[in-house]
Design an enzyme around this catalytic site. Sequence first.
Site, PDB file in Angstrom:
ATOM      1  N   ASP A   1       3.235   3.148 -11.406  1.00 53.97           N
ATOM      2  CA  ASP A   1       2.315   2.771 -10.266  1.00 53.97           C
ATOM      3  C   ASP A   1       3.041   3.671  -8.977  1.00 53.97           C
ATOM      4  OD1 ASP A   1       0.290   0.595  -8.754  1.00 53.97           O
ATOM      5  OD2 ASP A   1       2.172   0.526  -7.743  1.00 53.97           O
TER       6      ASP A   1
ATOM      7  N   TYR B   1       4.035   5.391  -0.523  1.00 54.02           N
ATOM      8  CA  TYR B   1       5.304   5.303  -0.983  1.00 54.02           C
ATOM      9  C   TYR B   1       6.252   6.541  -0.994  1.00 54.02           C
ATOM     10  CZ  TYR B   1       3.060   1.106  -3.424  1.00 54.02           C
ATOM     11  OH  TYR B   1       2.327   0.084  -3.564  1.00 54.02           O
TER      12      TYR B   1
ATOM     13  N   LYS C   1      -2.905   5.223  -4.853  1.00 54.66           N
ATOM     14  CA  LYS C   1      -3.710   4.357  -4.035  1.00 54.66           C
ATOM     15  C   LYS C   1      -4.309   5.175  -2.820  1.00 54.66           C
ATOM     16  CE  LYS C   1      -0.813   0.501  -5.560  1.00 54.66           C
ATOM     17  NZ  LYS C   1       0.300   1.380  -5.955  1.00 54.66           N
TER      18      LYS C   1
ATOM     19  N   HIS D   1      -5.696   0.660  -1.200  1.00 49.32           N
ATOM     20  CA  HIS D   1      -4.519  -0.029  -0.933  1.00 49.32           C
ATOM     21  C   HIS D   1      -4.768  -1.128  -0.035  1.00 49.32           C
ATOM     22  CE1 HIS D   1       0.036   1.173  -0.639  1.00 49.32           C
ATOM     23  NE2 HIS D   1      -0.136  -0.265  -1.061  1.00 49.32           N
TER      24      HIS D   1
END
Length: 315
Positions: free
Chosen positions: A47, A52, A81, A112
């Site tokens: 994921d 990120y 996302k 998200h």
Amino acid sequence: MRSYQTMLNNGETFPIIGMGTYSGENDRETTERAIRTAIKMSYRHFDTAKIYGSEPAVGNALRRAIHDGLVEREDIHVTSKLWSSDHHDPLSALQQTLQRLGMEYIDMYLVHWPVALKPWVDYPIPAEEDFEELDMENTWSGMERCLEMGLCRSIGVSNFSSTKIQDLLDFSCVTPAVNQVEMHPMWRQRKLRAVCMEYGIHVSAYSPLGGPGNAWGTTSVVDHPIIQSIAHKHNATPAQVALRWGLSQGASVIVKSFNARRMKENIGALQLKLDEWDLHDINKMEERKIMRGDWLSNDTTSPYRTVQELWDDEI
């Protein structure tokens, strides 16, 4: 790991335990090494997200593992996302994600947050002037276009309340396959799980241990006396109990650790069985949401004046 999968509403399979790759202070080499270790331990779901900063590391690690014969691409599930600054053009955003990953497609693409930010906002906590008007119908149309073009196998959402799920279904052509939300023994999401089940939407739990080690996390889940007692009873660890609870509710869990010992411990939750007394005791635990998203509400520019509006009072 094929037996440790669930079937989504579109017929795609989905591993019930995944590895989160929010990089934080970790460098790319550390992330890649952890992913390779995870693959050897039979993790098959990875994921990531634009925000990120781990997409390049995830893609490189997975491509190398495939090249080295550790795993086949069709056995890997990659989730990324749509960041809030890309709501105006999900298709272009996914194309950029694929470029960073070095992949032709991903398995799951999630919205998200139900929040739209200005195009240059590439940081997680927006300022008051960073918000744009949210047009979820247009956003979801763009997500459906990504699916039509074969750039992803499934589409879904993250951090959506029961009300927001139902609002989305009023105009969607494609029902979300997944809603990824905070869920753990101290935030059990009973109402949301019931609504998602009604519409065949799979719930995927992030922070299933309460997010220890993250800036917003807490250790109170794994330190709770009830969790500790159940762990002692089954000769298991508190983390395994918390993860097994999530799995027992029909959810998948996204665990985030780059420590090899903890990664092995976490996947060991698949072998644990909880009894009805364990579940009864967990249901008595006090509830507290950790990832509240307070920074996404304000009185002027956000669509949500309060955090209660963000979650439609499910908090």
